[in-house]
Write an enzyme that holds these catalytic residues in place. Structure first.
Site, PDB file in Angstrom:
ATOM      1  N   ARG A 292      -7.770   2.043  -4.869  1.00  0.00           N
ATOM      2  CA  ARG A 292      -8.800   2.611  -3.998  1.00  0.00           C
ATOM      3  C   ARG A 292      -8.951   4.105  -4.256  1.00  0.00           C
ATOM      4  O   ARG A 292      -9.940   4.549  -4.828  1.00  0.00           O
ATOM      5  CB  ARG A 292      -8.472   2.344  -2.520  1.00  0.00           C
ATOM      6  CG  ARG A 292      -9.646   2.669  -1.583  1.00  0.00           C
ATOM      7  CD  ARG A 292      -9.285   2.413  -0.136  1.00  0.00           C
ATOM      8  NE  ARG A 292      -8.331   3.370   0.380  1.00  0.00           N
ATOM      9  CZ  ARG A 292      -8.659   4.540   0.928  1.00  0.00           C
ATOM     10  NH1 ARG A 292      -9.932   4.899   1.005  1.00  0.00           N
ATOM     11  NH2 ARG A 292      -7.731   5.356   1.393  1.00  0.00           N
TER      12      ARG A 292
ATOM     13  N   GLY B 187       2.243   2.417  -3.205  1.00  0.00           N
ATOM     14  CA  GLY B 187       2.457   2.769  -4.592  1.00  0.00           C
ATOM     15  C   GLY B 187       3.090   1.667  -5.414  1.00  0.00           C
ATOM     16  O   GLY B 187       3.655   1.921  -6.480  1.00  0.00           O
TER      17      GLY B 187
ATOM     18  N   HIS C 146       8.516  -6.814  -1.234  1.00  0.00           N
ATOM     19  CA  HIS C 146       8.204  -6.069  -0.014  1.00  0.00           C
ATOM     20  C   HIS C 146       9.258  -6.349   1.059  1.00  0.00           C
ATOM     21  O   HIS C 146       9.125  -5.867   2.198  1.00  0.00           O
ATOM     22  CB  HIS C 146       6.840  -6.479   0.537  1.00  0.00           C
ATOM     23  CG  HIS C 146       5.677  -6.104  -0.336  1.00  0.00           C
ATOM     24  ND1 HIS C 146       5.560  -4.873  -0.936  1.00  0.00           N
ATOM     25  CD2 HIS C 146       4.556  -6.801  -0.684  1.00  0.00           C
ATOM     26  CE1 HIS C 146       4.433  -4.819  -1.631  1.00  0.00           C
ATOM     27  NE2 HIS C 146       3.806  -5.975  -1.496  1.00  0.00           N
TER      28      HIS C 146
ATOM     29  N   LYS D 102       0.810  -1.214   0.000  1.00  0.00           N
ATOM     30  CA  LYS D 102       0.000   0.000   0.000  1.00  0.00           C
ATOM     31  C   LYS D 102       0.848   1.272   0.000  1.00  0.00           C
ATOM     32  O   LYS D 102       0.524   2.261   0.661  1.00  0.00           O
ATOM     33  CB  LYS D 102      -0.991   0.013   1.174  1.00  0.00           C
ATOM     34  CG  LYS D 102      -1.747  -1.294   1.393  1.00  0.00           C
ATOM     35  CD  LYS D 102      -2.280  -1.882   0.081  1.00  0.00           C
ATOM     36  CE  LYS D 102      -3.305  -0.978  -0.585  1.00  0.00           C
ATOM     37  NZ  LYS D 102      -3.717  -1.534  -1.925  1.00  0.00           N
TER      38      LYS D 102
ATOM     39  N   TRP E   2       1.708   1.296  -9.069  1.00  0.00           N
ATOM     40  CA  TRP E   2       2.126   2.443  -9.883  1.00  0.00           C
ATOM     41  C   TRP E   2       3.593   2.318 -10.290  1.00  0.00           C
ATOM     42  O   TRP E   2       3.951   2.508 -11.456  1.00  0.00           O
ATOM     43  CB  TRP E   2       1.893   3.714  -9.068  1.00  0.00           C
ATOM     44  CG  TRP E   2       2.085   5.004  -9.818  1.00  0.00           C
ATOM     45  CD1 TRP E   2       1.967   5.222 -11.166  1.00  0.00           C
ATOM     46  CD2 TRP E   2       2.428   6.270  -9.237  1.00  0.00           C
ATOM     47  NE1 TRP E   2       2.201   6.545 -11.468  1.00  0.00           N
ATOM     48  CE2 TRP E   2       2.481   7.210 -10.300  1.00  0.00           C
ATOM     49  CE3 TRP E   2       2.659   6.703  -7.934  1.00  0.00           C
ATOM     50  CZ2 TRP E   2       2.786   8.555 -10.087  1.00  0.00           C
ATOM     51  CZ3 TRP E   2       2.953   8.045  -7.720  1.00  0.00           C
ATOM     52  CH2 TRP E   2       3.006   8.949  -8.788  1.00  0.00           C
TER      53      TRP E   2
ATOM     54  N   SER F  47      -4.553   3.292   3.956  1.00  0.00           N
ATOM     55  CA  SER F  47      -4.703   2.410   2.799  1.00  0.00           C
ATOM     56  C   SER F  47      -4.623   0.950   3.226  1.00  0.00           C
ATOM     57  O   SER F  47      -5.390   0.103   2.758  1.00  0.00           O
ATOM     58  CB  SER F  47      -3.622   2.727   1.762  1.00  0.00           C
ATOM     59  OG  SER F  47      -3.811   1.974   0.584  1.00  0.00           O
TER      60      SER F  47
END
Length: 326
Positions: A292, A82, A138, A80, A85, A168
């Site tokens: 979202r 980015g 991550h 959460k 993107w 988020s």
């Protein structure tokens, strides 16, 4: 909750369900601090960070088996922050000679970015391969495979304001939580976040690990902030292109390629594509769940002034004199 949402929760639970742990993982878990996860199962604190049981197994496998290449590019985020993107932008940049950003056949129009850039710690079922290889993760820096740390590869780290990251993440958790467990309250989620006990947390140590690397090895680690990228995506796209070795020429600049890639990868464009409104990943996550709001400052609509102040104080204390601010 809609029937489709129930299916997603079931698929996610099944995806993270522990099948058979290696002896190495079982022995490790027996020595680690363990807490209940707000979603399902347990979290284990490994090298200072919290991971679900199955993900811990995949981390160990990745550390033991993954062989990095000097030409690799690793996109690192906390969930959460980015991720979707950044994946879209990096894929469009690396492959722009093969796929024109204006093309109606561009892979980003038919596939979710998570299908195009595989996670390092999960099986690599690439839909569209790229050269150089693109991976996302991550993982905190301390848990990256040694082959990655010792290679000449590039690492791009994107972080997000902790308050927006929390909000988020809070919404994301409630989308994935089992219905019979009920919704997670904002207060419960906030308490876990402030303690740093959540998947891949805590955020302050995660960010600090890559921040320090970016200062010590700026040629290998690029540290980006989500808020700044939202404010000026064009210049950050140029910076990203320069860093990963595919800079824009003056000729390309004259054809507005930067603007074309920015538009292709924008939140509004990606979120309205058919594949991202109706598709679903093998893990069970519906593609639309990755989109979202994507806004900066949404935390103001959820956190009380007291909660915001508490988190600000924690972050300030944890980051100390590092020079990293949000």
């Amino acid at each position: 909750m809609e029937k489709s949402d129930l299916t997603v929760v079931s698929d996610i639970a099944q995806f993270l369900e522990v099948e058979e742990l290696s002896e190495e993982c079982r022995e490790l878990i027996s020595s680690l601090p363990t807490e209940k996860c707000l979603l399902f199962g347990n979290l284990h604190q490994y090298r200072g960070f919290w991971h679900p049981t199955k993900i811990l197994q995949t981390i160990l496998t990745c550390q033991n088996q993954f062989e990095a290449r000097d030409s690799d590019i690793y996109l690192v985020t906390l969930p959460k922050s980015g991720t979707t993107w950044l994946k879209a932008m990096a894929f469009a940049l690396v492959n722009r000679t093969q796929y024109d950003p204006k093309s109606t056949q561009h892979p980003l129009l038919s596939y979710n970015p998570h299908q195009l850039v595989p996670f390092l710690e999960f099986p690599h079922n690439d839909v569209v391969s790229s050269t150089p290889r693109l991976f996302s993760t991550h993982l905190p820096f301390v848990s990256l495979p040694e082959s990655v740390k010792k290679s000449g590869s590039k690492i791009v780290y994107l972080c997000r304001n902790p308050k927006d990251n929390f909000v988020s993440r809070f919404h994301w958790q409630n989308k994935l939580r089992r219905q019979e467990l009920g919704s997670i309250s904002l207060e419960e989620a906030f308490e876990s976040f402030c303690r740093g006990v959540y998947i891949y947390g805590p955020i302050w140590d995660h960010a600090l690990g890559y921040w320090k690397q970016s200062l010590e090895n700026p040629e290998r680690v690029l540290f980006l902030k989500y808020d700044e990228m939202k404010e000026d995506p064009g210049n950050h796209l140029r910076k990203l292109a320069d860093f990963i070795g595919c800079p824009f020429s003056k000729e390309k600049e004259s054809f507005n390629v930067v603007d074309q890639i920015s538009e292709l990868c924008s939140f509004d464009h990606l979120s309205n594509l058919e594949v991202n409104r109706t598709g679903k990943l093998p893990s069970g996550v519906i593609n639309s769940n990755f989109f979202r709001r994507g806004e900066v400052g949404d935390w103001k609509n959820h956190l009380t002034p007291q909660m915001a102040q508490k988190l600000d104080e924690i972050i300030k204390q944890k980051l100390g004199a590092s020079g990293l601010t949000f």
